[in-house]
Design a protein around this motif. Sequence first.
Motif, PDB file in Angstrom:
ATOM      1  N   ARG A 209       0.781  -1.159  -0.068  1.00  0.00           N
ATOM      2  CA  ARG A 209       0.100  -0.025   0.074  1.00  0.00           C
ATOM      3  C   ARG A 209       0.871   1.270  -0.016  1.00  0.00           C
ATOM      4  O   ARG A 209       1.954   1.256   0.511  1.00  0.00           O
ATOM      5  CB  ARG A 209      -0.755   0.115   1.127  1.00  0.00           C
ATOM      6  CG  ARG A 209      -2.009  -1.108   1.414  1.00  0.00           C
ATOM      7  CD  ARG A 209      -2.726  -1.140   2.446  1.00  0.00           C
ATOM      8  NE  ARG A 209      -1.788  -1.624   3.467  1.00  0.00           N
ATOM      9  CZ  ARG A 209      -2.350  -2.207   4.716  1.00  0.00           C
ATOM     10  NH1 ARG A 209      -3.643  -1.970   4.907  1.00  0.00           N
ATOM     11  NH2 ARG A 209      -1.498  -2.529   5.675  1.00  0.00           N
ATOM     12  N   ARG A 210       0.198   2.324  -0.334  1.00  0.00           N
ATOM     13  CA  ARG A 210       1.006   3.717  -0.559  1.00  0.00           C
ATOM     14  C   ARG A 210       1.246   4.193   0.666  1.00  0.00           C
ATOM     15  O   ARG A 210       0.205   4.127   1.647  1.00  0.00           O
ATOM     16  CB  ARG A 210       0.272   4.663  -1.413  1.00  0.00           C
ATOM     17  CG  ARG A 210       1.018   5.878  -1.637  1.00  0.00           C
ATOM     18  CD  ARG A 210       0.281   6.843  -2.706  1.00  0.00           C
ATOM     19  NE  ARG A 210      -0.939   7.273  -2.288  1.00  0.00           N
ATOM     20  CZ  ARG A 210      -1.579   7.946  -2.897  1.00  0.00           C
ATOM     21  NH1 ARG A 210      -1.438   8.314  -4.180  1.00  0.00           N
ATOM     22  NH2 ARG A 210      -2.842   8.290  -2.495  1.00  0.00           N
ATOM     23  N   GLN A 211       2.190   4.726   1.222  1.00  0.00           N
ATOM     24  CA  GLN A 211       2.461   5.314   2.497  1.00  0.00           C
ATOM     25  C   GLN A 211       3.066   6.570   2.495  1.00  0.00           C
ATOM     26  O   GLN A 211       4.009   7.022   1.721  1.00  0.00           O
ATOM     27  CB  GLN A 211       3.456   4.327   3.220  1.00  0.00           C
ATOM     28  CG  GLN A 211       3.867   4.972   4.744  1.00  0.00           C
ATOM     29  CD  GLN A 211       3.050   4.095   5.845  1.00  0.00           C
ATOM     30  OE1 GLN A 211       2.570   3.091   5.644  1.00  0.00           O
ATOM     31  NE2 GLN A 211       3.424   4.695   7.029  1.00  0.00           N
ATOM     32  N   THR A 212       2.416   7.615   3.470  1.00  0.00           N
ATOM     33  CA  THR A 212       3.310   8.793   3.677  1.00  0.00           C
ATOM     34  C   THR A 212       3.874   9.010   4.545  1.00  0.00           C
ATOM     35  O   THR A 212       3.256   8.567   5.765  1.00  0.00           O
ATOM     36  CB  THR A 212       2.035   9.911   3.532  1.00  0.00           C
ATOM     37  OG1 THR A 212       1.255   9.915   2.112  1.00  0.00           O
ATOM     38  CG2 THR A 212       2.445  11.405   3.644  1.00  0.00           C
ATOM     39  N   THR A 213       4.878   9.305   4.868  1.00  0.00           N
ATOM     40  CA  THR A 213       5.886   9.345   5.987  1.00  0.00           C
ATOM     41  C   THR A 213       6.567  10.799   5.898  1.00  0.00           C
ATOM     42  O   THR A 213       6.835  11.462   4.899  1.00  0.00           O
ATOM     43  CB  THR A 213       6.754   8.287   5.986  1.00  0.00           C
ATOM     44  OG1 THR A 213       7.395   8.319   7.583  1.00  0.00           O
ATOM     45  CG2 THR A 213       7.814   8.385   5.203  1.00  0.00           C
ATOM     46  N   PRO A 327       2.144   7.346  -7.023  1.00  0.00           N
ATOM     47  CA  PRO A 327       1.952   6.857  -8.254  1.00  0.00           C
ATOM     48  C   PRO A 327       2.736   7.531  -9.355  1.00  0.00           C
ATOM     49  O   PRO A 327       2.704   7.253 -10.548  1.00  0.00           O
ATOM     50  CB  PRO A 327       0.568   7.005  -8.382  1.00  0.00           C
ATOM     51  CG  PRO A 327      -0.080   8.237  -7.698  1.00  0.00           C
ATOM     52  CD  PRO A 327       1.164   8.492  -6.464  1.00  0.00           C
ATOM     53  N   TYR A 328       3.300   8.574  -9.229  1.00  0.00           N
ATOM     54  CA  TYR A 328       4.227   9.126 -10.099  1.00  0.00           C
ATOM     55  C   TYR A 328       5.571   9.712  -9.358  1.00  0.00           C
ATOM     56  O   TYR A 328       5.755   9.308  -8.262  1.00  0.00           O
ATOM     57  CB  TYR A 328       3.682  10.367 -10.567  1.00  0.00           C
ATOM     58  CG  TYR A 328       2.982  11.558  -9.935  1.00  0.00           C
ATOM     59  CD1 TYR A 328       3.931  12.473  -9.307  1.00  0.00           C
ATOM     60  CD2 TYR A 328       1.730  11.495  -9.386  1.00  0.00           C
ATOM     61  CE1 TYR A 328       3.457  13.302  -8.392  1.00  0.00           C
ATOM     62  CE2 TYR A 328       1.209  12.351  -8.526  1.00  0.00           C
ATOM     63  CZ  TYR A 328       2.214  13.258  -7.802  1.00  0.00           C
ATOM     64  OH  TYR A 328       1.702  14.196  -6.796  1.00  0.00           O
ATOM     65  N   GLN A 329       6.626  10.220 -10.131  1.00  0.00           N
ATOM     66  CA  GLN A 329       7.743  10.380  -9.646  1.00  0.00           C
ATOM     67  C   GLN A 329       8.131  12.068  -9.681  1.00  0.00           C
ATOM     68  O   GLN A 329       8.038  12.627 -10.815  1.00  0.00           O
ATOM     69  CB  GLN A 329       9.150   9.838 -10.629  1.00  0.00           C
ATOM     70  CG  GLN A 329       8.933   8.331 -10.768  1.00  0.00           C
ATOM     71  CD  GLN A 329      10.026   7.729  -9.695  1.00  0.00           C
ATOM     72  OE1 GLN A 329      11.143   8.007  -9.400  1.00  0.00           O
ATOM     73  NE2 GLN A 329       9.266   6.871  -8.831  1.00  0.00           N
TER      74      GLN A 329
END
Length: 366
Positions: A209-213, A327-329
Amino acid sequence: MELRDIQKEIEKAQGRLSDAFSFLRIDEKRDELAALDEQTARPDFWNDAAAAQAVSKKAAGLRATIEDYERACGLLDDAAAACELAGDDAAFAEEAERTVAELAALLDQLEIESWFSGEFDEGDAILTVNPGQGGLEAQDWTRMLYQMYVHYAEDKGWKVTVLDLVPGEGIGLDRATIQIEGRYAYGMLRSEIGIHRLVRISPTDAKKRRQTTFASVEVLPVIADDIEVDLNPADVRVDVYRSSGPGGQCVNTTDSAVRLTHEPTGIVVTCQNEKSQLQNKEAAFRVLRAKLYELEERKRAEELDELRGERMDNSFGSQIRNYVLFPYQLVKDLRSGVETGNVDAVLSGALEPFVIGYHTWRVANS
């Protein structure tokens, strides 16, 4: 480039060089350097080693600026001479174009250096990365930022000394503190103070899953011994313990790590990466002095703002830059607007566009 365009660039560079002579105060720097050179020539100059080193370092900075300015003058003369000969030989036109480009880059550098007029801007820096929200992810993000700054400093030819490197629980780092020695290290790296946000697919999540930290970066100047700081040694509790390697294993047979607690403020500083307890203690006091000086400066600034009726944001930094891997750079600085899709390059130390972009933004908005 057409010869006419090269001539225009030379005229433009001539004006910039004239401006540089003024804003760099070259005549004043030459007089100051001459006075410092007289000091260094005295027989008793090295009787006080600390003071002598400070004078030598200041003289080296002045000499470097003067030499860069004089090199720019030489490049301007070379470009003009090559341009005059270009009508008879096309090779001189190419030489003039190359020289003008080199001159423009050097003038850019001199203009950037002129922005750093603070008391400690030209000196060394102490940079600390701490994990924020995100658990194990934040510890890994701390490791990534630590490596990014080490690569950036090394690419600039600055010296990096690890003062404190605390492994995380199973992954990454729980804290990283490094001293960076180089001309304008503190001035340049002030761009990094604040919260750095990472968005990616978590390598520790089985469900991908995508994570924000988050992680916070603190940058302090190295305070010279002759700068007065309100630090009473009696107010500092000194504890020693064993240094820990990756995974927490004890790697020293003696208790060489040092923890300082400044009881009036509650500030805690640790250092465990020097070879001896004495060296760790000296490094820890260096960091503590910087923290206390920064605290005093912040209090003074808050008092002035209160008198002016201004309200300050007292949170530890604010989110300054996003690093998005999914989902992008994209890496984007939220202050200057500088951005790039080459995330790997940035994380490998290609920070200069962001550092310069921040200071360009700061000067424009000051």
